[in-house]
Design an enzyme around this catalytic site. Structure first.
Site, PDB file in Angstrom:
ATOM      1  N   ARG A   1       8.665  -7.050  16.298  1.00 47.47           N
ATOM      2  CA  ARG A   1       9.232  -5.757  16.736  1.00 47.47           C
ATOM      3  C   ARG A   1       8.471  -5.624  17.878  1.00 47.47           C
ATOM      4  NH1 ARG A   1       6.753  -1.228  12.424  1.00 47.47           N
ATOM      5  NH2 ARG A   1       4.982  -0.990  13.805  1.00 47.47           N
TER       6      ARG A   1
ATOM      7  N   GLU B   1       6.742   4.429  17.890  1.00 44.42           N
ATOM      8  CA  GLU B   1       5.521   3.658  18.026  1.00 44.42           C
ATOM      9  C   GLU B   1       5.276   3.054  19.404  1.00 44.42           C
ATOM     10  OE1 GLU B   1       3.031   3.346  13.778  1.00 44.42           O
ATOM     11  OE2 GLU B   1       4.074   1.638  14.789  1.00 44.42           O
TER      12      GLU B   1
ATOM     13  N   GLU C   1       4.140   9.495   9.692  1.00 43.89           N
ATOM     14  CA  GLU C   1       3.744   8.236   8.671  1.00 43.89           C
ATOM     15  C   GLU C   1       2.206   8.426   8.217  1.00 43.89           C
ATOM     16  OE1 GLU C   1       4.357   4.466  10.307  1.00 43.89           O
ATOM     17  OE2 GLU C   1       6.127   4.779  11.282  1.00 43.89           O
TER      18      GLU C   1
ATOM     19  N   TRP D   1      -2.457  -4.382   6.863  1.00 44.94           N
ATOM     20  CA  TRP D   1      -2.861  -4.870   8.100  1.00 44.94           C
ATOM     21  C   TRP D   1      -4.402  -5.040   8.301  1.00 44.94           C
ATOM     22  CZ3 TRP D   1      -4.960  -0.487  10.126  1.00 44.94           C
ATOM     23  CH2 TRP D   1      -4.282   0.590   9.885  1.00 44.94           C
TER      24      TRP D   1
ATOM     25  N   GLU E   1       5.983  -6.449   5.888  1.00 43.39           N
ATOM     26  CA  GLU E   1       5.432  -5.162   5.345  1.00 43.39           C
ATOM     27  C   GLU E   1       5.558  -5.011   3.927  1.00 43.39           C
ATOM     28  OE1 GLU E   1       4.079  -2.496   9.151  1.00 43.39           O
ATOM     29  OE2 GLU E   1       6.387  -2.461   8.404  1.00 43.39           O
ATOM     30  N   LYS E   2       5.767  -6.074   3.147  1.00 41.29           N
ATOM     31  CA  LYS E   2       6.142  -5.866   1.746  1.00 41.29           C
ATOM     32  C   LYS E   2       4.942  -5.631   0.765  1.00 41.29           C
ATOM     33  CE  LYS E   2       6.162 -10.937   1.114  1.00 41.29           C
ATOM     34  NZ  LYS E   2       6.229 -11.331   2.447  1.00 41.29           N
ATOM     35  N   PHE E   3       3.689  -5.785   1.469  1.00 43.26           N
ATOM     36  CA  PHE E   3       2.273  -5.366   0.702  1.00 43.26           C
ATOM     37  C   PHE E   3       1.922  -4.027   1.339  1.00 43.26           C
ATOM     38  CE2 PHE E   3       2.427 -10.147   0.270  1.00 43.26           C
ATOM     39  CZ  PHE E   3       2.574  -9.768  -1.356  1.00 43.26           C
ATOM     40  N   HIS E   4       2.860  -3.366   2.167  1.00 43.52           N
ATOM     41  CA  HIS E   4       2.289  -2.205   2.670  1.00 43.52           C
ATOM     42  C   HIS E   4       2.940  -1.061   1.572  1.00 43.52           C
ATOM     43  CE1 HIS E   4       2.376   1.725   4.825  1.00 43.52           C
ATOM     44  NE2 HIS E   4       1.679   0.879   5.989  1.00 43.52           N
TER      45      HIS E   4
END
Length: 660
Positions: free
Chosen positions: A119, A158, A310, A318, A358-361
């Site tokens: 991104r 961001e 957020e 991260w 970001e599946k573990f965020h």
């Protein structure tokens, strides 16, 4: 600094605290959307952000528009009483844009392309990118500007892209022409006589790309200014499009906290709502102080209530090791933000992703689902915010102390060839704010050219670069009766990063009672220097005191033995080292007390934070052990409905919101 006039956060909150987060339903089948709405209503969610990363979904092919899925979602949110913060999706261009138009892709300082697949892969200077971004923004605004679910616009996400490519180089030259007018003026400002770097044509000027040895620091400083301005141009172009369609709807974009790439003071003046993303480390014992610093800074940029766009309901993904939040910490830190001025408490994201980077965020609904601890704690927080919203929204936080911070000073001080890479601007800023926070003193932040007359105490942890206007502002503040405390490496350079004669502005040396600053003596990591009553870290200076320096703390031993470590002349103090935390806390606490700045409550336990917002008193226990706080008088706790008389019992990570 002139602030943009328009609608504000209050036009979106309407007496409530906004509660919700980024919602990315395009990752899920439609039947999940209805389940999401049920859970949102159960949790008290009243706001979601849609469309942040949906450009490829909205425009799968050049010029195509597929709005049907978003139509359904906008209607679904409205039917269930949930407002929509609608994003322009321009932070993540579709792969076809980079493939068909490689000029839209940024390049780093080594000339490497940043490809699609992540991104923020856009060149802020690309005319092609700006044209396509404007087109999708125009169509979104035309289609949804009149939708009853719309409460706010969220531009991009961001902003953080640097670009050293050819189109950015051409834009950099245009920016420099506008700033300097002539090559002679540029060569003077950049000090190009050093190393024979003089430019004889504008076309010879490039962004600070890879060089054999050190880059010209003035060129790097201007490139940082240029980058902030180019990103701001991108924001303003999209903002102006949506504002033309919906002049009554506020517009925002989300800052990353203390990110080095934006002059956030200038950006805040262009926003209707100032918002920030905040992710303290749950394992960091100073996590709540970092949160307080960012919250104080954001509130000051907003000049009032602000939006927490957020945060994480649990672990992020991260850090090297990503720790979850212990039970109660999410609620504590969310209410800390409210105490320090937030009228919106939101998350990334609503439902935890099953795929992607970001599946573990964490998310408000974790992989554990409705029965998981994370969602159950979110439900409790939603109920809490509903209870206090009508009492707290719009309330102001008053501070008697201002901490000065400036991005240009940070940029200039971070140059490669400086005396010590250990003297990091952000770290020093944190250290000074920590001393005030641990002293239970409420602080604002301010730009060094802001009006400071309303503060009893102004502290300057480190401002390597000071303009003439900023320096005169500090002098006028002290002449007007204010108390000023400055840390080392302040006032060293002018706005072109030209070192002031004497190594510090002569006006400041006179103010502090410094006759001569002979040498800077930076310290190695872990090294300390003995002073009279404390140890200094990070830095020391060989200073000769001048006439009028009435109070000094001296260095003891070594090369600086007997020389002043701390100088005072009248109401102006200079601290030439970084005292260890307890010593800095004691020093600033004593100076604050002399200036008339007092804690909200006296005698607070070390783990308790007290903040007064309007007439409400927030008590937050950041410790794991229960504590008792003396609170004179009788108060009503808005969270529990109970009466508190003279003392408040706070359990682990617990909060009270007391109304007299």
């Amino acid at each position: 600094m002139t602030r943009r006039t328009g609608p504000g956060l209050g036009d979106a909150t309407r007496g409530r605290i906004l509660f919700g987060g980024d919602y990315n339903p395009e990752q899920w089948p439609e039947e999940t959307w209805h389940e999401d709405v049920r859970l949102m209503r159960d949790a008290g969610v009243n706001s979601v952000t849609l469309g942040v990363f949906s450009w490829a979904k909205l425009e799968p092919r050049p010029g195509a528009r597929e709005f049907g899925w978003l139509d359904t979602l906008m209607d679904l949110m409205h039917d269930n009483g949930i407002g929509v913060v609608l994003a322009t999706p321009t932070s993540s261009p579709p792969p076809w844009l980079g493939r068909l138009h490689p000029d839209t892709l940024p390049r780093d300082a080594d000339g490497r392309i940043e490809w699609w697949g992540g991104r923020q892969h856009f060149s802020h200077s690309s005319a092609t990118y700006r044209r396509h971004a404007a087109a999708i923004t125009e169509d979104l605004a035309a289609r949804y500007g009149g939708h009853p679910a719309l409460t706010m616009w969220h531009i991009n996400n961001e902003y953080c892209t640097f670009d050293h490519g050819d189109e950015a180089a051409a834009a950099f030259r245009r920016w420099l022409r506008a700033r300097y007018g002539t090559l002679d003026a540029l060569n003077t400002a950049w000090g190009t006589a050093f190393w024979g770097q003089g430019y004889d044509t504008w076309d010879g000027i490039l962004p600070p790309r890879r060089v054999h040895y050190l880059k010209n620091p003035a060129q790097v400083l201007d490139f940082r200014r240029f980058t902030s301005d180019m990103l701001l141009e991108c924001y303003a172009a999209e903002r102006d499009i949506v504002a033309r369609h919906t002049p009554h709807i506020p517009v925002t974009t989300n800052f990353m906290p203390l990110w080095t790439g934006q002059d956030a003071w200038r950006w805040a003046e262009e926003e209707d709502v100032v918002s920030v993303d905040l992710y303290p480390d749950p394992r960091d014992p100073l996590g709540p102080q970092h949160g307080a610093l960012v919250q104080d800074l954001t509130r000051s940029q907003a000049r009032g209530p602000w939006m927490l766009m957020e945060q994480a309901a649990g672990p992020v993904n991260w850090r090297g090791v990503n720790h979850p939040k212990p039970r109660g910490l999410n609620r504590l830190w969310s209410l800390q933000a409210v105490a320090r001025g937030a009228d919106a408490v939101c998350y990334f994201q609503w439902r935890q992703s099953r795929q992607g980077a970001e599946k573990f965020h964490s998310a408000m609904v974790s992989h554990a689902g409705e029965r998981g601890r994370t969602y159950q704690e979110v439900r409790r927080l939603g109920a809490d915010l509903a209870r206090i919203g009508g009492e707290v929204t719009g309330g102001r936080v008053k501070a008697d102390i201002a901490v000065l911070h400036d991005w240009h000073a940070w940029w200039a001080g971070a140059q490669e060839g400086r005396p010590s890479t250990e003297a990091d601007h952000a770290a020093v800023l944190h250290a000074w704010h920590r001393a005030l926070w641990e002293s239970h003193l409420t602080t604002d932040f301010a730009h060094p050219e802001h009006d400071l007359s309303g503060y009893r105490l102004v502290v300057v942890p480190q401002l390597y670069l000071l303009t003439d206007a900023a320096t005169e502002n500090l002098l006028a503040y002290v002449r007007g009766g204010g108390t000023l405390v400055c840390g080392f490496l302040t006032g060293v350079a002018d706005e072109d990063d030209r070192v002031r004669p004497g190594g510090m502005d002569a006006r400041l040396r006179e103010l502090f009672g410094i006759r001569t600053l002979h040498e800077w003596w930076p310290l190695d990591p872990g090294e300390t220097v003995e002073c009279d009553g404390f140890r200094g870290t990070l830095w020391s200076e060989e200073i000769e005191a001048g006439t009028g320096a009435v109070e000094t703390i001296t260095y003891k031993g070594g090369e600086l033995d007997g020389l002043p470590a701390v100088l005072r002349r009248g109401r102006a103090w200079y601290v030439s080292t970084l005292p260890e935390p307890e010593a800095l806390r004691g020093l600033l606490g004593r100076i604050a007390a002399e200036a008339g700045a007092r804690p909200v409550l006296d005698g607070l336990p070390a783990t308790v934070e007290a903040v007064r917002r309007g007439e409400l008193l927030f008590l937050l226990n950041h410790g794991r052990e229960p504590v008792t706080v003396d609170v004179p008088g009788t108060h009503h706790d808005l969270l529990t409905g109970t009466t508190v008389a003279d003392e408040a019992a706070l359990g682990r990570y617990s909060v009270m919101v007391l109304k007299p």
